[in-house]
Design an enzyme around this catalytic site. Structure first.
Site, PDB file in Angstrom:
ATOM      1  N   HIS A  55       7.425 -30.547 -25.828  1.00 32.11           N
ATOM      2  CA  HIS A  55       6.523 -29.887 -26.783  1.00 32.11           C
ATOM      3  C   HIS A  55       7.078 -28.561 -27.322  1.00 32.11           C
ATOM      4  CE1 HIS A  55       3.745 -32.831 -25.168  1.00 32.11           C
ATOM      5  NE2 HIS A  55       3.889 -32.326 -23.957  1.00 32.11           N
ATOM      6  N   SER A  78      10.559 -32.301 -30.025  1.00 29.89           N
ATOM      7  CA  SER A  78       9.274 -32.266 -29.350  1.00 29.89           C
ATOM      8  C   SER A  78       8.978 -33.658 -28.812  1.00 29.89           C
ATOM      9  CB  SER A  78       8.188 -31.833 -30.327  1.00 29.89           C
ATOM     10  OG  SER A  78       7.037 -31.454 -29.612  1.00 29.89           O
ATOM     11  N   SER A  83       2.465 -31.982 -31.165  1.00 33.86           N
ATOM     12  CA  SER A  83       2.447 -30.818 -30.261  1.00 33.86           C
ATOM     13  C   SER A  83       3.261 -29.621 -30.742  1.00 33.86           C
ATOM     14  CB  SER A  83       2.931 -31.241 -28.869  1.00 33.86           C
ATOM     15  OG  SER A  83       4.277 -31.652 -28.916  1.00 33.86           O
ATOM     16  N   ASP A 133      10.525 -34.546 -21.139  1.00 37.83           N
ATOM     17  CA  ASP A 133       9.100 -34.512 -20.827  1.00 37.83           C
ATOM     18  C   ASP A 133       8.505 -35.842 -21.261  1.00 37.83           C
ATOM     19  OD1 ASP A 133       6.343 -34.161 -20.696  1.00 37.83           O
ATOM     20  OD2 ASP A 133       6.366 -32.147 -21.537  1.00 37.83           O
ATOM     21  N   GLU A 158       9.842 -33.326 -16.734  1.00 34.56           N
ATOM     22  CA  GLU A 158       8.703 -32.417 -16.648  1.00 34.56           C
ATOM     23  C   GLU A 158       7.415 -33.045 -16.110  1.00 34.56           C
ATOM     24  OE1 GLU A 158       8.577 -29.179 -17.507  1.00 34.56           O
ATOM     25  OE2 GLU A 158       6.489 -28.747 -18.008  1.00 34.56           O
ATOM     26  N   ASN A 183       8.104 -32.196 -12.029  1.00 35.50           N
ATOM     27  CA  ASN A 183       6.647 -32.301 -11.917  1.00 35.50           C
ATOM     28  C   ASN A 183       6.165 -32.060 -10.495  1.00 35.50           C
ATOM     29  OD1 ASN A 183       3.977 -33.141 -13.145  1.00 35.50           O
ATOM     30  ND2 ASN A 183       4.136 -34.621 -11.474  1.00 35.50           N
ATOM     31  N   LYS A 188       4.681 -26.595 -10.066  1.00 32.47           N
ATOM     32  CA  LYS A 188       4.463 -27.254 -11.358  1.00 32.47           C
ATOM     33  C   LYS A 188       3.147 -28.014 -11.320  1.00 32.47           C
ATOM     34  CE  LYS A 188       4.787 -29.952 -15.039  1.00 32.47           C
ATOM     35  NZ  LYS A 188       3.739 -30.924 -15.361  1.00 32.47           N
ATOM     36  N   ASP A 192       0.415 -26.102 -13.424  1.00 32.19           N
ATOM     37  CA  ASP A 192       0.380 -26.513 -14.834  1.00 32.19           C
ATOM     38  C   ASP A 192      -0.644 -27.635 -15.034  1.00 32.19           C
ATOM     39  OD1 ASP A 192       1.126 -28.529 -16.841  1.00 32.19           O
ATOM     40  OD2 ASP A 192       3.057 -27.567 -17.101  1.00 32.19           O
ATOM     41  N   ASN A 193      -0.471 -28.741 -14.301  1.00 31.95           N
ATOM     42  CA  ASN A 193      -1.348 -29.896 -14.498  1.00 31.95           C
ATOM     43  C   ASN A 193      -2.801 -29.516 -14.234  1.00 31.95           C
ATOM     44  OD1 ASN A 193       1.347 -30.623 -14.128  1.00 31.95           O
ATOM     45  ND2 ASN A 193       0.862 -32.679 -13.422  1.00 31.95           N
ATOM     46  N   CYS A 197      -4.618 -27.292 -17.500  1.00 29.01           N
ATOM     47  CA  CYS A 197      -5.656 -28.104 -18.152  1.00 29.01           C
ATOM     48  C   CYS A 197      -7.031 -27.449 -18.015  1.00 29.01           C
ATOM     49  CB  CYS A 197      -5.682 -29.517 -17.576  1.00 29.01           C
ATOM     50  SG  CYS A 197      -4.211 -30.475 -18.022  1.00 29.01           S
ATOM     51  N   HIS A 303      -0.339 -38.334 -20.808  1.00 37.54           N
ATOM     52  CA  HIS A 303       0.862 -38.224 -21.650  1.00 37.54           C
ATOM     53  C   HIS A 303       0.861 -39.170 -22.857  1.00 37.54           C
ATOM     54  CE1 HIS A 303       4.814 -36.623 -22.461  1.00 37.54           C
ATOM     55  NE2 HIS A 303       5.180 -37.842 -22.801  1.00 37.54           N
ATOM     56  N   HIS A 355      -0.940 -25.286 -22.743  1.00 39.80           N
ATOM     57  CA  HIS A 355      -1.312 -24.351 -21.674  1.00 39.80           C
ATOM     58  C   HIS A 355      -0.880 -22.929 -22.015  1.00 39.80           C
ATOM     59  CE1 HIS A 355      -2.127 -27.929 -19.541  1.00 39.80           C
ATOM     60  NE2 HIS A 355      -1.060 -28.011 -18.790  1.00 39.80           N
ATOM     61  N   SER A 363       6.181 -23.699 -14.564  1.00 36.11           N
ATOM     62  CA  SER A 363       6.819 -24.997 -14.839  1.00 36.11           C
ATOM     63  C   SER A 363       8.254 -24.810 -15.305  1.00 36.11           C
ATOM     64  CB  SER A 363       6.063 -25.737 -15.945  1.00 36.11           C
ATOM     65  OG  SER A 363       4.719 -25.869 -15.590  1.00 36.11           O
ATOM     66  N   GLN A 367      12.101 -25.880 -14.297  1.00 40.76           N
ATOM     67  CA  GLN A 367      13.022 -26.582 -15.200  1.00 40.76           C
ATOM     68  C   GLN A 367      14.381 -25.890 -15.210  1.00 40.76           C
ATOM     69  OE1 GLN A 367      13.333 -29.270 -16.739  1.00 40.76           O
ATOM     70  NE2 GLN A 367      11.329 -30.115 -17.255  1.00 40.76           N
TER      71      GLN A 367
HETATM   72  P1  NAI Z   1      -1.962 -38.031 -11.044  1.00 43.56           P
HETATM   73  O1  NAI Z   1      -1.229 -39.217 -10.593  1.00 43.56           O
HETATM   74  O2  NAI Z   1      -2.057 -36.825 -10.172  1.00 43.56           O
HETATM   75  O3  NAI Z   1      -3.461 -38.422 -11.450  1.00 43.56           O
HETATM   76  C1  NAI Z   1      -3.835 -39.562 -12.130  1.00 43.56           C
HETATM   77  C2  NAI Z   1      -5.099 -40.106 -11.454  1.00 43.56           C
HETATM   78  O4  NAI Z   1      -5.645 -41.167 -12.232  1.00 43.56           O
HETATM   79  C3  NAI Z   1      -4.802 -40.672 -10.057  1.00 43.56           C
HETATM   80  O5  NAI Z   1      -5.606 -40.022  -9.100  1.00 43.56           O
HETATM   81  C4  NAI Z   1      -5.147 -42.145 -10.194  1.00 43.56           C
HETATM   82  O6  NAI Z   1      -5.700 -42.684  -9.007  1.00 43.56           O
HETATM   83  C5  NAI Z   1      -6.143 -42.152 -11.333  1.00 43.56           C
HETATM   84  N1  NAI Z   1      -6.255 -43.436 -12.040  1.00 43.56           N
HETATM   85  C6  NAI Z   1      -5.279 -44.362 -12.287  1.00 43.56           C
HETATM   86  N2  NAI Z   1      -5.795 -45.422 -12.931  1.00 43.56           N
HETATM   87  C7  NAI Z   1      -7.115 -45.171 -13.097  1.00 43.56           C
HETATM   88  C8  NAI Z   1      -8.184 -45.902 -13.689  1.00 43.56           C
HETATM   89  N3  NAI Z   1      -7.979 -47.118 -14.216  1.00 43.56           N
HETATM   90  N4  NAI Z   1      -9.411 -45.345 -13.701  1.00 43.56           N
HETATM   91  C9  NAI Z   1      -9.629 -44.109 -13.141  1.00 43.56           C
HETATM   92  N5  NAI Z   1      -8.656 -43.389 -12.555  1.00 43.56           N
HETATM   93  C10 NAI Z   1      -7.411 -43.909 -12.535  1.00 43.56           C
HETATM   94  O7  NAI Z   1      -1.300 -37.614 -12.448  1.00 43.56           O
HETATM   95  P2  NAI Z   1      -1.487 -36.224 -13.206  1.00 43.56           P
HETATM   96  O8  NAI Z   1      -0.401 -35.292 -12.801  1.00 43.56           O
HETATM   97  O9  NAI Z   1      -2.883 -35.804 -13.096  1.00 43.56           O
HETATM   98  O10 NAI Z   1      -1.130 -36.671 -14.701  1.00 43.56           O
HETATM   99  C11 NAI Z   1      -1.981 -37.522 -15.467  1.00 43.56           C
HETATM  100  C12 NAI Z   1      -1.388 -37.677 -16.858  1.00 43.56           C
HETATM  101  O11 NAI Z   1      -1.386 -36.419 -17.544  1.00 43.56           O
HETATM  102  C13 NAI Z   1       0.067 -38.127 -16.882  1.00 43.56           C
HETATM  103  O12 NAI Z   1       0.271 -38.965 -17.993  1.00 43.56           O
HETATM  104  C14 NAI Z   1       0.835 -36.827 -17.054  1.00 43.56           C
HETATM  105  O13 NAI Z   1       2.118 -37.059 -17.563  1.00 43.56           O
HETATM  106  C15 NAI Z   1      -0.067 -36.090 -17.996  1.00 43.56           C
HETATM  107  N6  NAI Z   1       0.012 -34.619 -18.012  1.00 43.56           N
HETATM  108  C16 NAI Z   1      -0.553 -33.989 -19.097  1.00 43.56           C
HETATM  109  C17 NAI Z   1      -0.575 -32.622 -19.206  1.00 43.56           C
HETATM  110  C18 NAI Z   1      -1.163 -31.966 -20.391  1.00 43.56           C
HETATM  111  O14 NAI Z   1      -0.987 -30.767 -20.571  1.00 43.56           O
HETATM  112  N7  NAI Z   1      -1.867 -32.658 -21.245  1.00 43.56           N
HETATM  113  C19 NAI Z   1      -0.005 -31.771 -18.141  1.00 43.56           C
HETATM  114  C20 NAI Z   1       0.523 -32.511 -17.014  1.00 43.56           C
HETATM  115  C21 NAI Z   1       0.514 -33.881 -16.973  1.00 43.56           C
END
Ligand code: NAI
Length: 434
Positions: A55, A78, A83, A133, A158, A183, A188, A192-193, A197, A303, A355, A363, A367
């Site tokens: 991003h 990006s 983003s 990322d 990332e 990650n 991180k 960050d996550n 958020c 993501h 963020h 984060s 990196q």
């Molecule tokens: P995580 O693995 O910690 O959490 C995902 C959760 O979703 C898990 O607890 C899992 O059991 C649950 N899950 C899976 N399938 C499901 C379903 N069908 N119904 C309900 N729950 C379900 O992953 P994290 O770190 O929370 O990341 C989640 C997503 O967000 C990823 O795609 C990651 O790349 C992205 N991300 C986005 C950020 C942003 O700023 N927008 C920042 C960091 C990560």
């Protein structure tokens, strides 16, 4: 054969504004500034050509300029079509760094941008480090330019979804270089996550809709790190928050935090704000859309956009679509209005600015340390997925304490011995979960 394009941004005249915001961000990114102080003079990244796909925000500009200060040549794209902050991209281009990014590009332009970053300068020297990322750059290099892999010392990734892709590659034998999973540094994903958020989700919904959040019922799908931060973000805004989960541990955590754990079948008739945060696909399905209340707001903070069945909504549902403003669309499905943010893509980066700088400093310190490891300690790594050692994770946290006025207690030698650690750390065994 193709002509070299030095950069491509929306509007280079935004560079001055971008520079002013970069300067403000630097003051909130003590980790990166410490790293510049500690490593800048010796130029430990000299000779490296880092292609980054992350991003293109103000915070990322501070990361890019840190890598440059450590001696790297850097190119950038990006990792999401919505983003980029155009003033950040302009400032980086004006600083002479090849950047290919603008807000609101299409998929074809997205791939074009990534491809531009692979070869450096008029003489088209190929990259020798990857900073990714989500894995789109990694996939392009490994799948479309496999001959380059031998010259690349490694990659750092990332986000959760990108790490999933790498672990799959490690399993099926297609990971042809060392990879550092940024990650899963504690500093991180647990910052960050989660705390990122917690700030940026509600920021995005407010900027997009100006809706009163207090009193609304919201549902967060997924209670991982992103879901935990997202649910808290909405609760802090006064929403009553429902959570869906598949993992009993995370479901129980949500319940212990006071959230109601339900299925999407139940949530879709009760909530009026929907947030997906699973990193999985097909979370909001046609039947859920059909059951939603009028004027429901639907968005995704994971993501990729396939958490929400946007393909069905756009192509098969028969819904009409009106753009309210960029990244805010009003669909009418069988007489019901549904507001979709950022076309189902990362809402906090599509409808807000991602963020805050401080948490991104954590984060991006990881990196930078990962790139340093891959470049200077190459022989220590095989073609596997690694996390940074705990002492570096603790070092990143330590960089950020003074800025929040925290005073750390020092262990006495006797205390350290009593709990089985050394005075300088690491302070926890690897299995500790924070
Ligand atoms: P995580 O693995 O910690 O959490 C995902 C959760 O979703 C898990 O607890 C899992 O059991 C649950 N899950 C899976 N399938 C499901 C379903 N069908 N119904 C309900 N729950 C379900 O992953 P994290 O770190 O929370 O990341 C989640 C997503 O967000 C990823 O795609 C990651 O790349 C992205 N991300 C986005 C950020 C942003 O700023 N927008 C920042 C960091 C990560």
């Amino acid at each position: 054969t193709k002509t070299y394009v030095p950069y491509k941004v929306k509007d280079i005249s935004l560079a001055d504004w971008g520079r002013k915001e970069i300067t403000l961000a630097e003051a909130e990114m003590p980790g990166l500034m410490e790293i510049r102080k500690e490593y800048g003079p010796s130029k430990p990244l000299a000779g490296s050509r880092i292609a980054g796909c992350l991003h293109m925000t103000i915070q990322t500009a501070v990361l890019i300029e840190t890598l440059v200060e450590l001696g790297a040549d850097v190119t950038w794209s990006s990792c999401n079509i919505f983003s980029t902050q155009d003033h950040a991209a302009a400032a980086i281009a004006a600083a002479g760094i090849p950047v290919y990014a603008w807000k609101g590009m299409n998929e074809e332009e997205f791939n074009w941008c990534i491809e531009q970053t692979i070869f450096f300068g008029e003489d088209k020297k190929p990259l020798n480090l990857i900073l990714d990322d989500g894995g789109d750059l990694t996939n392009m290099v490994l799948d479309e330019f496999p001959e380059l892999a031998a010259g690349i010392k490694g990659l750092s990734e990332e986000t959760t979804t990108g790490v999933h892709r790498l672990i799959e590659r490690e399993r099926n034998g297609t990971l042809v270089m060392p990879a550092i999973n940024v990650n899963d540094s504690v500093t991180k994903s647990k910052f960050d996550n989660k705390y990122g958020c917690r700030e940026s989700l509600v920021d995005a919904i407010r900027r997009a809709t100006d809706i009163m959040l207090a009193g609304k019922v919201a549902v967060v799908a997924g209670f991982g790190d992103v879901g935990k931060g997202s649910a808290e973000s909405l609760r802090n805004a006064g929403c009553r928050v429902l959570v869906t989960e598949v993992d009993p541990i995370c479901a129980l955590q949500a319940a212990m935090e006071g959230f109601e754990v339900v299925t999407m079948e139940e949530a879709c008739t009760r909530a009026s704000i929907f947030v997906t945060a699973t990193g999985n696909y097909n979370i909001i399905q046609p039947k859920h859309f059909k059951a939603m209340k009028d004027k429901s707001i639907v968005c995704n903070i994971g993501h990729f956009d396939n958490e929400i069945d946007m393909a069905w909504l756009n192509n098969e549902s028969g819904a009409t679509k009106v753009e309210i403003k960029p990244q805010v669309d009003l669909y009418n499905l069988d007489g019901n209005d549904i507001i979709v943010l950022a076309e189902g893509r990362l809402v906090n980066l599509g409808c807000a600015t991602g963020h805050p700088s401080f948490v991104m400093s954590c984060s991006f310190s990881n990196q930078t340390l990962a790139q340093l490891e891959l470049w200077n300690n190459t022989d220590a790594y095989e073609n596997k997925v690694y996390v940074l050692p705990k002492h570096l994770d603790e070092k990143v946290a330590a960089f950020h304490l003074a800025h929040v006025g925290a005073s750390l207690t020092k262990l006495s030698t006797e205390q350290a011995e009593y709990i089985g650690v050394t005075v300088e750390g690491p302070y926890k065994p690897d299995a500790y979960r924070y």
